[in-house]
Design a protein around this motif. Structure first.
Motif, PDB file in Angstrom:
ATOM      1  N   PHE A 108       0.842  -1.194   0.000  1.00 18.14           N
ATOM      2  CA  PHE A 108       0.000   0.000   0.000  1.00 18.14           C
ATOM      3  C   PHE A 108       0.875   1.242   0.000  1.00 18.14           C
ATOM      4  CE2 PHE A 108      -2.374  -3.452   1.794  1.00 18.14           C
ATOM      5  CZ  PHE A 108      -3.592  -3.345   1.159  1.00 18.14           C
ATOM      6  N   LEU A 109       0.749   2.024  -1.044  1.00 17.48           N
ATOM      7  CA  LEU A 109       1.456   3.292  -1.163  1.00 17.48           C
ATOM      8  C   LEU A 109       0.430   4.372  -0.867  1.00 17.48           C
ATOM      9  CD1 LEU A 109       3.004   1.137  -2.881  1.00 17.48           C
ATOM     10  CD2 LEU A 109       3.786   3.035  -4.280  1.00 17.48           C
ATOM     11  N   LEU A 110       0.555   5.013   0.281  1.00 18.47           N
ATOM     12  CA  LEU A 110      -0.416   5.996   0.734  1.00 18.47           C
ATOM     13  C   LEU A 110       0.130   7.399   0.511  1.00 18.47           C
ATOM     14  CD1 LEU A 110      -1.457   4.349   4.131  1.00 18.47           C
ATOM     15  CD2 LEU A 110      -2.540   4.085   1.894  1.00 18.47           C
ATOM     16  N   ASP A 111      -0.382   8.068  -0.510  1.00 18.51           N
ATOM     17  CA  ASP A 111       0.013   9.446  -0.780  1.00 18.51           C
ATOM     18  C   ASP A 111      -0.828  10.345   0.112  1.00 18.51           C
ATOM     19  OD1 ASP A 111       0.438  12.031  -1.703  1.00 18.51           O
ATOM     20  OD2 ASP A 111       0.441  11.451  -3.810  1.00 18.51           O
ATOM     21  N   VAL A 112      -0.194  10.925   1.128  1.00 21.75           N
ATOM     22  CA  VAL A 112      -0.897  11.766   2.093  1.00 21.75           C
ATOM     23  C   VAL A 112      -0.519  13.240   1.935  1.00 21.75           C
ATOM     24  CG1 VAL A 112      -1.260   9.908   3.764  1.00 21.75           C
ATOM     25  CG2 VAL A 112       0.823  11.282   3.878  1.00 21.75           C
ATOM     26  N   SER A 113      -0.053  13.604   0.747  1.00 21.76           N
ATOM     27  CA  SER A 113       0.372  14.982   0.499  1.00 21.76           C
ATOM     28  C   SER A 113      -0.783  15.979   0.572  1.00 21.76           C
ATOM     29  CB  SER A 113       1.070  15.093  -0.858  1.00 21.76           C
ATOM     30  OG  SER A 113       0.200  14.714  -1.903  1.00 21.76           O
ATOM     31  N   SER A 114      -2.027  15.498   0.525  1.00 24.19           N
ATOM     32  CA  SER A 114      -3.196  16.380   0.615  1.00 24.19           C
ATOM     33  C   SER A 114      -3.949  16.186   1.928  1.00 24.19           C
ATOM     34  CB  SER A 114      -4.142  16.112  -0.562  1.00 24.19           C
ATOM     35  OG  SER A 114      -3.512  16.446  -1.768  1.00 24.19           O
ATOM     36  N   VAL A 115      -3.223  15.716   2.950  1.00 23.81           N
ATOM     37  CA  VAL A 115      -3.820  15.536   4.274  1.00 23.81           C
ATOM     38  C   VAL A 115      -3.253  16.618   5.201  1.00 23.81           C
ATOM     39  CG1 VAL A 115      -4.066  13.985   6.254  1.00 23.81           C
ATOM     40  CG2 VAL A 115      -4.098  13.045   3.939  1.00 23.81           C
ATOM     41  N   PRO A 116      -4.059  17.658   5.487  1.00 22.67           N
ATOM     42  CA  PRO A 116      -3.546  18.738   6.329  1.00 22.67           C
ATOM     43  C   PRO A 116      -3.500  18.395   7.815  1.00 22.67           C
ATOM     44  CG  PRO A 116      -5.800  19.209   5.679  1.00 22.67           C
ATOM     45  CD  PRO A 116      -5.388  17.943   4.968  1.00 22.67           C
ATOM     46  N   PHE A 117      -4.294  17.395   8.230  1.00 24.00           N
ATOM     47  CA  PHE A 117      -4.379  17.042   9.647  1.00 24.00           C
ATOM     48  C   PHE A 117      -4.610  15.552   9.794  1.00 24.00           C
ATOM     49  CE2 PHE A 117      -7.090  16.068  13.302  1.00 24.00           C
ATOM     50  CZ  PHE A 117      -6.302  16.542  14.339  1.00 24.00           C
ATOM     51  N   MET A 118      -3.940  14.942  10.772  1.00 20.14           N
ATOM     52  CA  MET A 118      -4.161  13.538  11.094  1.00 20.14           C
ATOM     53  C   MET A 118      -4.107  13.391  12.600  1.00 20.14           C
ATOM     54  SD  MET A 118      -2.100  10.116   9.870  1.00 20.14           S
ATOM     55  CE  MET A 118      -0.602  10.427  10.778  1.00 20.14           C
ATOM     56  N   ASP A 119      -5.076  12.695  13.160  1.00 15.75           N
ATOM     57  CA  ASP A 119      -5.045  12.437  14.593  1.00 15.75           C
ATOM     58  C   ASP A 119      -4.672  10.977  14.837  1.00 15.75           C
ATOM     59  OD1 ASP A 119      -7.344  10.917  14.158  1.00 15.75           O
ATOM     60  OD2 ASP A 119      -8.677  12.260  15.261  1.00 15.75           O
ATOM     61  N   SER A 120      -4.814  10.536  16.079  1.00 12.16           N
ATOM     62  CA  SER A 120      -4.403   9.171  16.421  1.00 12.16           C
ATOM     63  C   SER A 120      -5.218   8.115  15.688  1.00 12.16           C
ATOM     64  CB  SER A 120      -4.487   8.951  17.932  1.00 12.16           C
ATOM     65  OG  SER A 120      -5.821   9.128  18.381  1.00 12.16           O
ATOM     66  N   SER A 121      -6.442   8.437  15.292  1.00  9.93           N
ATOM     67  CA  SER A 121      -7.260   7.473  14.540  1.00  9.93           C
ATOM     68  C   SER A 121      -6.612   7.151  13.204  1.00  9.93           C
ATOM     69  CB  SER A 121      -8.663   8.040  14.290  1.00  9.93           C
ATOM     70  OG  SER A 121      -9.296   8.341  15.494  1.00  9.93           O
ATOM     71  N   SER A 123       3.964 -10.620   3.871  1.00 13.39           N
ATOM     72  CA  SER A 123       5.198 -10.140   3.229  1.00 13.39           C
ATOM     73  C   SER A 123       4.958  -8.887   2.404  1.00 13.39           C
ATOM     74  CB  SER A 123       5.825 -11.235   2.355  1.00 13.39           C
ATOM     75  OG  SER A 123       6.180 -12.328   3.149  1.00 13.39           O
ATOM     76  N   GLY A 124       3.988  -8.092   2.815  1.00 13.06           N
ATOM     77  CA  GLY A 124       3.702  -6.838   2.145  1.00 13.06           C
ATOM     78  C   GLY A 124       4.238  -5.668   2.941  1.00 13.06           C
ATOM     79  N   GLY A 125       3.727  -4.491   2.627  1.00 14.14           N
ATOM     80  CA  GLY A 125       4.177  -3.308   3.336  1.00 14.14           C
ATOM     81  C   GLY A 125       3.292  -2.110   3.081  1.00 14.14           C
ATOM     82  N   VAL A 126       3.518  -1.087   3.892  1.00  8.85           N
ATOM     83  CA  VAL A 126       2.832   0.191   3.763  1.00  8.85           C
ATOM     84  C   VAL A 126       3.899   1.256   3.662  1.00  8.85           C
ATOM     85  CG1 VAL A 126       1.347   1.866   4.940  1.00  8.85           C
ATOM     86  CG2 VAL A 126       0.783  -0.565   5.026  1.00  8.85           C
ATOM     87  N   TYR A 127       3.693   2.194   2.760  1.00  7.16           N
ATOM     88  CA  TYR A 127       4.656   3.263   2.513  1.00  7.16           C
ATOM     89  C   TYR A 127       3.899   4.580   2.500  1.00  7.16           C
ATOM     90  CZ  TYR A 127       6.879  -0.998   1.106  1.00  7.16           C
ATOM     91  OH  TYR A 127       7.356  -2.281   1.113  1.00  7.16           O
ATOM     92  N   VAL A 128       4.274   5.506   3.371  1.00  7.84           N
ATOM     93  CA  VAL A 128       3.634   6.807   3.450  1.00  7.84           C
ATOM     94  C   VAL A 128       4.407   7.756   2.543  1.00  7.84           C
ATOM     95  CG1 VAL A 128       3.017   8.730   4.955  1.00  7.84           C
ATOM     96  CG2 VAL A 128       2.818   6.372   5.792  1.00  7.84           C
ATOM     97  N   ILE A 129       3.696   8.373   1.604  1.00 10.05           N
ATOM     98  CA  ILE A 129       4.334   9.216   0.592  1.00 10.05           C
ATOM     99  C   ILE A 129       3.979  10.685   0.816  1.00 10.05           C
ATOM    100  CG2 ILE A 129       4.521   9.673  -1.886  1.00 10.05           C
ATOM    101  CD1 ILE A 129       3.601   6.731  -2.286  1.00 10.05           C
TER     102      ILE A 129
END
Length: 120
Positions: free
Chosen positions: A32-45, A61-67
């Motif tokens: 999962f490649l998560l492009d969060v460049s348009s996320v102005p706010f993130m809380d603990s959820s 054997s997968g992964g998550v990548y925050v972009i």
């Protein structure tokens, strides 16, 4: 799978993201490649969703990548230590390089657990 997340990632929106990612895991997605460049706010959820999907993806054997996290999101990831566990990168290409490296490090699908050599 590249997923662009937009808007606040908080208690009001995290459940929808969680359901979407769980559905993708159920259908065999592992990376999962998560492009969060348009996320102005993130809380603990939002942070907990990223960690949960990371843990589940690692079991296959997968992964998550925050972009491209915004400065506010990066701050949360850094303060909580999530950025130590979940790779945070600045481009899709960089994330794909990590996916390729992970695939080449993974054992073949049909290999069982490695046995330790007998003790002398």
């Amino acid at each position: 799978m590249l997923l662009t997340v937009e808007g606040d990632l908080d208690i009001d929106t995290a459940t929808e993201l969680q359901h979407h990612l769980a559905n993708q895991l159920h259908h065999g997605r592992r990376h999962f490649l998560l492009d969060v460049s348009s996320v102005p706010f993130m809380d603990s959820s939002g942070m907990n969703i990223i960690l949960r999907v990371y843990q589940e993806a690692r079991q296959t054997s997968g992964g998550v990548y925050v972009i491209r996290p915004t400065s506010a999101v990066r701050r949360i990831l850094d303060l909580t230590g999530v950025s130590i566990t979940v790779p945070t990168v600045e481009s899709v290409e960089e994330a794909l390089e990590l996916v390729d490296a992970r695939r080449s490090d993974a054992p073949p699908a049909d290999s069982g657990p490695e046995e330790e050599p007998p003790a002398p």
